[in-house]
Design a protein around this motif. Structure first.
Motif, mmCIF file in Angstrom:
data_model
loop_
_atom_site.group_PDB
_atom_site.id
_atom_site.type_symbol
_atom_site.label_atom_id
_atom_site.label_comp_id
_atom_site.label_asym_id
_atom_site.label_seq_id
_atom_site.Cartn_x
_atom_site.Cartn_y
_atom_site.Cartn_z
ATOM 1 N N VAL A 169 -13.300 3.161 0.483
ATOM 2 C CA VAL A 169 -12.336 4.043 -0.178
ATOM 3 C C VAL A 169 -11.269 3.211 -0.871
ATOM 4 C CG1 VAL A 169 -10.606 5.849 0.171
ATOM 5 C CG2 VAL A 169 -12.753 5.883 1.475
ATOM 6 N N GLU A 170 -10.945 3.601 -2.106
ATOM 7 C CA GLU A 170 -9.814 2.984 -2.807
ATOM 8 C C GLU A 170 -8.624 3.934 -2.712
ATOM 9 O OE1 GLU A 170 -8.259 1.534 -7.208
ATOM 10 O OE2 GLU A 170 -10.393 1.950 -6.898
ATOM 11 N N HIS A 171 -7.536 3.451 -2.164
ATOM 12 C CA HIS A 171 -6.332 4.249 -2.001
ATOM 13 C C HIS A 171 -5.388 3.923 -3.155
ATOM 14 C CE1 HIS A 171 -7.582 5.154 2.174
ATOM 15 N NE2 HIS A 171 -8.073 3.921 2.132
ATOM 16 N N PRO A 172 -5.154 4.876 -4.064
ATOM 17 C CA PRO A 172 -4.349 4.588 -5.253
ATOM 18 C C PRO A 172 -2.893 4.299 -4.890
ATOM 19 C CG PRO A 172 -4.839 6.926 -5.109
ATOM 20 C CD PRO A 172 -5.648 6.262 -4.048
ATOM 21 N N ALA A 173 -2.297 3.373 -5.626
ATOM 22 C CA ALA A 173 -0.896 3.004 -5.383
ATOM 23 C C ALA A 173 -0.275 2.471 -6.669
ATOM 24 C CB ALA A 173 -0.795 1.950 -4.287
ATOM 25 N N ASP A 174 0.979 2.844 -6.894
ATOM 26 C CA ASP A 174 1.750 2.287 -8.004
ATOM 27 C C ASP A 174 2.532 1.046 -7.570
ATOM 28 O OD1 ASP A 174 1.052 4.512 -9.698
ATOM 29 O OD2 ASP A 174 2.512 5.704 -8.574
ATOM 30 N N VAL A 175 2.888 1.000 -6.282
ATOM 31 C CA VAL A 175 3.698 -0.082 -5.726
ATOM 32 C C VAL A 175 3.137 -0.442 -4.353
ATOM 33 C CG1 VAL A 175 6.012 -0.818 -5.011
ATOM 34 C CG2 VAL A 175 5.756 0.791 -6.916
ATOM 35 N N ILE A 176 3.169 -1.755 -4.019
ATOM 36 C CA ILE A 176 2.759 -2.206 -2.695
ATOM 37 C C ILE A 176 3.940 -2.912 -2.034
ATOM 38 C CG2 ILE A 176 1.265 -3.779 -1.388
ATOM 39 C CD1 ILE A 176 -0.885 -3.329 -3.484
ATOM 40 N N VAL A 177 4.233 -2.510 -0.800
ATOM 41 C CA VAL A 177 5.284 -3.157 -0.014
ATOM 42 C C VAL A 177 4.638 -3.778 1.221
ATOM 43 C CG1 VAL A 177 7.454 -2.876 1.242
ATOM 44 C CG2 VAL A 177 7.005 -1.490 -0.796
ATOM 45 N N TYR A 178 4.850 -5.068 1.401
ATOM 46 C CA TYR A 178 4.312 -5.765 2.569
ATOM 47 C C TYR A 178 5.351 -5.764 3.695
ATOM 48 C CZ TYR A 178 0.698 -7.641 -0.547
ATOM 49 O OH TYR A 178 -0.348 -7.771 -1.432
ATOM 50 N N GLY A 179 4.974 -5.191 4.826
ATOM 51 C CA GLY A 179 5.802 -5.272 6.026
ATOM 52 C C GLY A 179 5.076 -6.120 7.052
ATOM 53 N N THR A 180 4.731 -7.335 6.658
ATOM 54 C CA THR A 180 3.782 -8.167 7.412
ATOM 55 C C THR A 180 4.449 -9.315 8.153
ATOM 56 O OG1 THR A 180 3.316 -9.157 5.226
ATOM 57 C CG2 THR A 180 1.703 -7.621 6.116
ATOM 58 N N GLY A 181 5.750 -9.238 8.356
ATOM 59 C CA GLY A 181 6.402 -10.174 9.265
ATOM 60 C C GLY A 181 6.657 -11.554 8.694
ATOM 61 N N PHE A 182 6.833 -12.502 9.624
ATOM 62 C CA PHE A 182 7.281 -13.842 9.267
ATOM 63 C C PHE A 182 6.412 -14.901 9.952
ATOM 64 C CE2 PHE A 182 10.764 -10.911 9.016
ATOM 65 C CZ PHE A 182 11.428 -11.260 7.849
ATOM 66 N N ALA A 183 6.465 -16.120 9.404
ATOM 67 C CA ALA A 183 5.756 -17.255 10.001
ATOM 68 C C ALA A 183 6.598 -17.812 11.134
ATOM 69 C CB ALA A 183 5.487 -18.327 8.939
ATOM 70 N N ALA A 184 6.628 -17.071 12.251
ATOM 71 C CA ALA A 184 7.533 -17.400 13.351
ATOM 72 C C ALA A 184 7.157 -18.687 14.067
ATOM 73 C CB ALA A 184 7.569 -16.247 14.359
ATOM 74 N N THR A 185 5.894 -19.133 13.973
ATOM 75 C CA THR A 185 5.470 -20.332 14.693
ATOM 76 C C THR A 185 5.539 -21.590 13.833
ATOM 77 O OG1 THR A 185 3.151 -19.939 14.117
ATOM 78 C CG2 THR A 185 3.949 -18.993 16.184
ATOM 79 N N ASP A 186 5.913 -21.458 12.560
ATOM 80 C CA ASP A 186 6.016 -22.622 11.666
ATOM 81 C C ASP A 186 7.454 -23.134 11.650
ATOM 82 O OD1 ASP A 186 3.362 -22.272 11.124
ATOM 83 O OD2 ASP A 186 3.668 -21.294 9.191
ATOM 84 N N PHE A 187 7.880 -23.709 12.764
ATOM 85 C CA PHE A 187 9.257 -24.167 12.893
ATOM 86 C C PHE A 187 9.555 -25.269 11.886
ATOM 87 C CE2 PHE A 187 7.757 -22.674 16.980
ATOM 88 C CZ PHE A 187 8.755 -21.801 17.372
#
Length: 499
Positions: free
Chosen positions: A338-356
Motif C-alpha cells: 500500500v502507498e500512503h499518500p502524503a504531502d509532508v513527512i515528519v520523522y519522530g525517530t529519535g537520536f543517536a544516543a549511543t554515539d557519544f
C-alpha cells in the motif's frame, strides 16, 4: 513571553590559580558545569556550535515540546525557579530558564557561539588540550569537558526512495516552521517521546494524518497542571515548599527507577496503569489491540501523555503498523504494497544516543582515538573519565542516562565531581589527572554485570549500541550515583606534575 525569575545566584568570585577549562556545549550540562567552575574561581570558556545556548531545548521547537519530568526537579538545585508556568514546563519556558541562569551566573559572558568543535587532541609535551574548530580556529586548555550529551544528533532512517519524495521532509528536532501543515496530508514516522507530544497538535491541523508505528510503547497519564498566581506567591514566600516538592518528585522518581531496573515484577503496577490508561482512552478494540506494547515496562522509554491516544482515535488519523519499505514521490509505501499518500513527512525517530561525542575526533595519549578506545562499546569510569585521555571529563556520558528520574540531577552530581577534581589539581599543583585502567575496567565490569541482571538485559536492542552493550543507562538508583560521586577517590587516578 515572560522570562522566569530564577533564584538569586551569586556572581563568581575573583579567579583563583588553577587549570583553565574548555567546555563543549551550552545546554543543561555545559551551563551547569561552567557555573560551578566559575563559582569556584576557575577560568572557563564554553564553545557552542549554535547561535544560542540551550542545547536540546533550543533545538526541539516542535509543537507541544515539553518536559516529562516536573519542573521543580528538572532544574538546577542552585537556581530554583518559583515562576514556572506549569508543573511540567514547556520548551520555551525551559529555554528562557537556561538563558537566565547562564546570564545570572556569568556563564553567558564565557560562551563563544558559532564555535563548532571538530577535533580535540591532548598534547603530551605541554599537558594541554588543543581543540580544533570548524574553519581552522584552535582553542587550548588544561582541562576539556564534553557536555554535548546523548540527544544532540537526530536520527533519520535511510529509507529507499527518500530522495524522490517531492514534499518537505524533516526531523522533529529540526522542525521547519515555514511549512504550514494546515489542511495537508502529513505522514509521521516514529511513535516515541517526541511524537506523542507533536502528533496531537498535527491532528488538529492536518486534513489527514498517517502515523507509522514500528512498536507500541507504554503510555501513562501525565499529571500536568498550570500554576496559578497563588502557587507562585507561595513558592516565592516559602522556598521550602518548592524544595519539598522537588524532594517529593525525586523520591517518586527513585521508585519508578527501581521499577524499571529491577529484574523482578516491580514494573507490574506501571504496566497496569498503562493498560488502564489505554482502555479508558481508546474505545475501538481493533485500534486498542495495535497499541498494546509487546515488551515489558522499561524496554522502551516510558511515555507520559493525556492526548496521544485520543489523537490516534480521531477520524482523520490512520495508525499504520506495517513495516515501511520505502518512500515514493507522493508518499510512503509499506510491506503490504500500500502507498500512503502524503504531502509532508515528519520523522519522530529519535537520536543517536549511543554515539557519544560523534562526529568529533578526540585523541588522547599517543594519538589514540577515543573511537578506537570505544571500539568494543563506549565506557567511562563513573560515566566521566576514560583511561589514556588525561584531563578529559564527559558529562551525561556512557551509562549515566535514567529511566525514571531527572537527568539534570545526575548532571549536577557530575559537575560537582569535576570541580572537586580540579580543586585537587589546583591545590596540589598537578597538571594531569587520568583514571587508571584497572579502576575504569573494574567499574565497567560491575556496571555491565548489574545491567545483565536488570530488566533491560531482556529488552530488545533499543538500549544497546552496535556492539550489543548497554551503554546509555545507569544500573541503579540516583541516590547511589550521588553517593559514589560525592567524593573523589584519588587512588583511582594517576596524577602528573608540571611539564
Amino acid at each position: 513571553m515572560e522570562i522566569p525569575n530564577v533564584g538569586r545566584v551569586p556572581r563568581p568570585p575573583r579567579r583563583l590559580r588553577g587549570p583553565r577549562v574548555v567546555v563543549i556545549g551550552a545546554g543543561f550540562a555545559g551551563i551547569g558545569v561552567a557555573a560551578e567552575l566559575l563559582r569556584d574561581g576557575f577560568a572557563v570558556t564554553v564553545l557552542e556550535r549554535a547561535d544560542d545556548v540551550g542545547g536540546v531545548w533550543r533545538d526541539n521547537t516542535y509543537p507541544g515540546a515539553a518536559c516529562d519530568v516536573p519542573s521543580s526537579l528538572y532544574s538546577y538545585s542552585f537556581a530554583p525557579n518559583p515562576s514556572w508556568p506549569r508543573r511540567y514546563a514547556r520548551q520555551p519556558d525551559i529555554l528562557d530558564y537556561l538563558r537566565r541562569v547562564a546570564e545570572d551566573t556569568g556563564v553567558l559572558d564565557r560562551v563563544r557561539l558559532g564555535a563548532d568543535v571538530v577535533a580535540a587532541e591532548f598534547d603530551e609535551t605541554a599537558h594541554r588540550w588543543r581543540v580544533e574548530l570548524a574553519g581552522g580556529g584552535v582553542v587550548e586548555a588544561d582541562v576539556l569537558v564534553s557536555a554535548v550529551g546523548q540527544l544532540s544528533r537526530p536520527v533519520v532512517p535511510d529509507l529507499p526512495g527518500a530522495e524522490s519524495f517531492r514534499g518537505p521532509a524533516f526531523h522533529s528536532a529540526r522542525w521547519e516552521h515555514d511549512h504550514d501543515l494546515t489542511g495537508r496530508r502529513v505522514a509521521v514516522i516514529g511513535t516515541g517521546a517526541s511524537a506523542v507530544q507533536f502528533v496531537p497538535h498535527l491532528q488538529r491541523a492536518a486534513a489527514r494524518l498517517t502515523v507509522f508505528q514500528r512498536s507500541a510503547t507504554h503510555v501513562v497519564p501525565k499529571p500536568d497542571r498550570a500554576y496559578r498566581p497563588w502557587h507562585h506567591r507561595v513558592f516565592r514566600t516559602w522556598p521550602s515548599v518548592l524544595r519539598a516538592a522537588r524532594l517529593g518528585v525525586w523520591l517518586l522518581g527513585e521508585g519508578l527507577t527501581a521499577a524499571l531496573t529491577s529484574a523482578q515484577a516491580l514494573g507490574g503496577p506501571v504496566a497496569g496503569a498503562s493498560r488502564l490508561h489505554l482502555r479508558r482512552q481508546v474505545r475501538d478494540p481493533r485500534l486498542r489491540a495495535r497499541l498494546v506494547p509487546g515488551h515489558r515496562v522499561g524496554c522502551h522509554r516510558l511515555l507520559f501523555s493525556n492526548d496521544w491516544y485520543p489523537a490516534l482515535a480521531r477520524p482523520n488519523v490512520d495508525l499504520v503498523t506495517e513495516p515501511i519499505t520505502g518512500l515514493t514521490p507522493t508518499g510512503v509505501r509499506t510491506a503490504d504494497g500500500v502507498e500512503h499518500p502524503a504531502d509532508v513527512i515528519v520523522y519522530g525517530t529519535g537520536f543517536a544516543a549511543t554515539d557519544f561525542l560523534a562526529p568529533m575526533e578526540v585523541r588522547g595519549r599517543g594519538g589514540r582515538k577515543l573511537a578506537d578506545e570505544w571500539a568494543a562499546g563506549a565506557r567511562a569510569h563513573l560515566g566521566m573519565t576514560v583511561p589514556g585521555f588525561p584531563n578529559l571529563f564527559l558529562l551525561y556520558g556512557p551509562n549515566t542516562n535514567l529511566g525514571g528520574n531527572s537527568v539534570v540531577y545526575m548532571i549536577e552530581r557530575q559537575c560537582r565531581y569535576v570541580v572537586r577534581v580540579l580543586r585537587y589539581m589546583a591545590a596540589m599543583r598537578v597538571s594531569t589527572v587520568e583514571v587508571r585502567r584497572e579502576a575504569a575496567e573494574r567499574f565497567d565490569a560491575e556496571t555491565q554485570a548489574r545491567l545483565a541482571r536488570s530488566a533491560w538485559s531482556r529488552c530488545s536492542s533499543w538500549y544497546r549500541d552496535a556492539t550489543g552493550r548497554i551503554t546509555t543507562n545507569w544500573p541503579g538508583l540516583v541516590w547511589e550515583y550521588r553517593r559514589r560521586t560525592r567524593w573523589v577517590d584519588h587512588r583511582d587516578f594517576d596524577h602528573g606534575g608540571r611539564p
